[in-house]
Design a protein around this motif. Structure first.
Motif, PDB file in Angstrom:
ATOM      1  N   LEU A 269      32.645  88.884  79.538  1.00 38.92           N
ATOM      2  CA  LEU A 269      34.063  89.153  79.289  1.00 38.92           C
ATOM      3  C   LEU A 269      34.893  87.884  79.472  1.00 38.92           C
ATOM      4  N   THR A 270      34.652  87.166  80.561  1.00 35.90           N
ATOM      5  CA  THR A 270      35.388  85.928  80.828  1.00 35.90           C
ATOM      6  C   THR A 270      35.209  84.925  79.697  1.00 35.90           C
ATOM      7  N   CYS A 273      36.558  86.001  76.171  1.00 35.35           N
ATOM      8  CA  CYS A 273      37.999  85.754  76.057  1.00 35.35           C
ATOM      9  C   CYS A 273      38.263  84.272  75.834  1.00 35.35           C
ATOM     10  N   ALA A 321      40.660  92.616  84.742  1.00 35.38           N
ATOM     11  CA  ALA A 321      41.912  91.995  84.295  1.00 35.38           C
ATOM     12  C   ALA A 321      41.959  90.522  84.713  1.00 35.38           C
ATOM     13  N   VAL A 324      39.779  88.443  82.379  1.00 33.90           N
ATOM     14  CA  VAL A 324      40.408  88.196  81.070  1.00 33.90           C
ATOM     15  C   VAL A 324      41.386  87.030  81.159  1.00 33.90           C
ATOM     16  N   CYS A 328      40.915  83.226  79.479  1.00 34.43           N
ATOM     17  CA  CYS A 328      41.857  82.638  78.514  1.00 34.43           C
ATOM     18  C   CYS A 328      42.300  81.251  78.967  1.00 34.43           C
TER      19      CYS A 328
END
Length: 411
Positions: A269-270, A273, A321, A324, A328
């Motif tokens: 996920l990290t 993103c 959260a 993420v 970014c």
């Protein structure tokens, strides 16, 4: 009966694909470098001390930094191909040591160092090689920053896929300590064959001077590099490492049934993103300003503040959260830093300056071990430490904002 005329590739088509082999090598080596990260939870569950496992993560840097600093100047001196071609084999050797040394800390340490050496060469030499292959006469004319984006996306893609596959295989496949590493060995050997076909872009120096002189990089003193690129570099892997190395460990007691797979998911996920936002980083970046760097550090500052909240709450929503936002920040920062370097460096400084940037960025992988030491030795809680990290990131943001319109030509 009709016959079809075979489709022939034009020289332009062939030139447009010459960078693929380099990108494949960088992808495979990055895969091997990051497949260890989601397995931190597994090794800790097997009884290895937390600080020991976090140090194994950091030993990676002991290979990366020397390879970065010497690989770039060596490739400027002898050519890109001769320096990068051994890197996939070195990565494969490191993965083999990790595959068969799961009960031996010295073997795992050596494996991590070898994976780091390979990645250091890929980042310093591969990034420069990709830039050169992405422009005439080796490739079609492309927008400014194309080489930097291809480099960043190759590395980030490898980091993400390597972490995800390793975590899933370790959680549910046979040979959890071994299989993921053996797959990477195969990929690295295939990439070694592919990168060997990439054209050389640097003419080897006929009468090179002292290597020590080549290790001196005057562009590293450039005002914009010191006040824009380096503050961003400090938070690249501090952000990523916080998201996918520290948070899954804190969450492990609260994840029942599949903690290794959860660690892999957070890593994917990290980095996903980070990968996705790199494709729009060109629109965020504005030459002559530090806009992309500022945006990156805003994400990192907010992300570290969220990490303080998530470390206290220890909930699924807070952890994801945070991943993420930090992902970014990592993704934009990587592209922003590489694009700044492309604008600052001369051709003979490009590989060396890239090496300095990455060397600073990889110091962030020491943060998990440092925070673990402070937590265990002095009982400092993670929310407080992450709050301090958020303040430090805000200070870097303020420094970059003060130099928002630095001139490329200024020293």
């Amino acid at each position: 009966m009709t016959t079809q005329t075979p489709i022939r590739q034009t020289p332009t088509d062939i030139a447009a694909k010459q960078w693929w082999g380099v990108a494949a090598a960088m992808f495979a080596i990055a895969w091997g470098g990051n497949e260890f990260t989601p397995l931190l939870v597994m090794y800790k569950n097997h009884g290895l001390p937390v600080t020991t496992v976090d140090l194994l993560l950091f030993y990676y840097v002991l290979g990366i930094v020397p390879a970065l600093l010497i690989g770039g100047p060596l490739s400027d001196r002898y050519g890109r191909r001769v320096v990068l071609r051994p890197a996939p084999f070195i990565s494969a050797a490191g993965s083999l040591l990790l595959a068969f040394g799961a009960t031996s800390v010295p073997m795992m340490s050596a494996g991590r160092v070898l994976c780091g050496i390979a990645l250091g060469l890929a980042m310093a030499v591969g990034s420069s090689w990709l830039k050169e292959l992405s422009q005439p006469p080796f490739g079609a004319a492309a927008p400014s920053g194309t080489g930097a984006r291809r480099s960043a996306m190759s590395l980030t893609g490898g980091f993400a896929v390597g972490a995800g596959s390793a975590g899933l295989l370790a959680q549910w496949a046979p040979w959890p300590n071994t299989l993921a590493y053996l797959i990477n060995v195969t990929l690295c050997l295939c990439a070694a064959l592919w990168v060997a076909r990439a054209p050389e872009t640097v003419i080897p120096q006929a009468n090179p001077g002292r290597l020590l002189d080549d290790l001196t990089i005057p562009a590293a003193k450039h005002r914009r590099f010191r006040r824009v690129a380096l503050p961003v570099a400090l938070w690249l892997f501090t952000s990523a490492g916080t998201a996918y190395a520290i948070m899954p460990t804190l969450m492990a007691p609260h994840i029942h049934g599949a903690p290794i797979a959860f660690s892999a998911f957070v890593g994917v996920l990290t980095l996903s993103c980070g990968f996705a936002i790199q494709s729009v980083a060109r629109r965020i970046d504005k030459p002559g300003t530090a806009r992309a760097a500022v945006v990156s550090l805003v994400f990192s500052t907010v992300g570290m503040a969220m990490a303080a909240w998530a470390a206290g709450a220890l909930t699924l929503v807070a952890t994801l959260a945070t991943a993420v936002v930090l992902g970014c920040g990592y993704g934009i920062g990587l592209v922003a830093g590489l694009q700044e370097i492309e604008r600052i460096a001369r051709p003979d400084d490009l590989a060396g300056l890239t090496a300095v940037f990455y060397s600073v960025s990889y110091l962030g992988f020491g943060v998990p071990a440092l925070l673990s030491f402070l937590n265990q030795r002095f009982d400092v809680d993670y929310p407080s430490m992450f709050a301090c990290c958020a303040l430090a990131a805000a200070a870097c943001l303020a420094l970059v904002a003060r130099n928002y319109r630095s001139k490329i030509s200024g020293e």
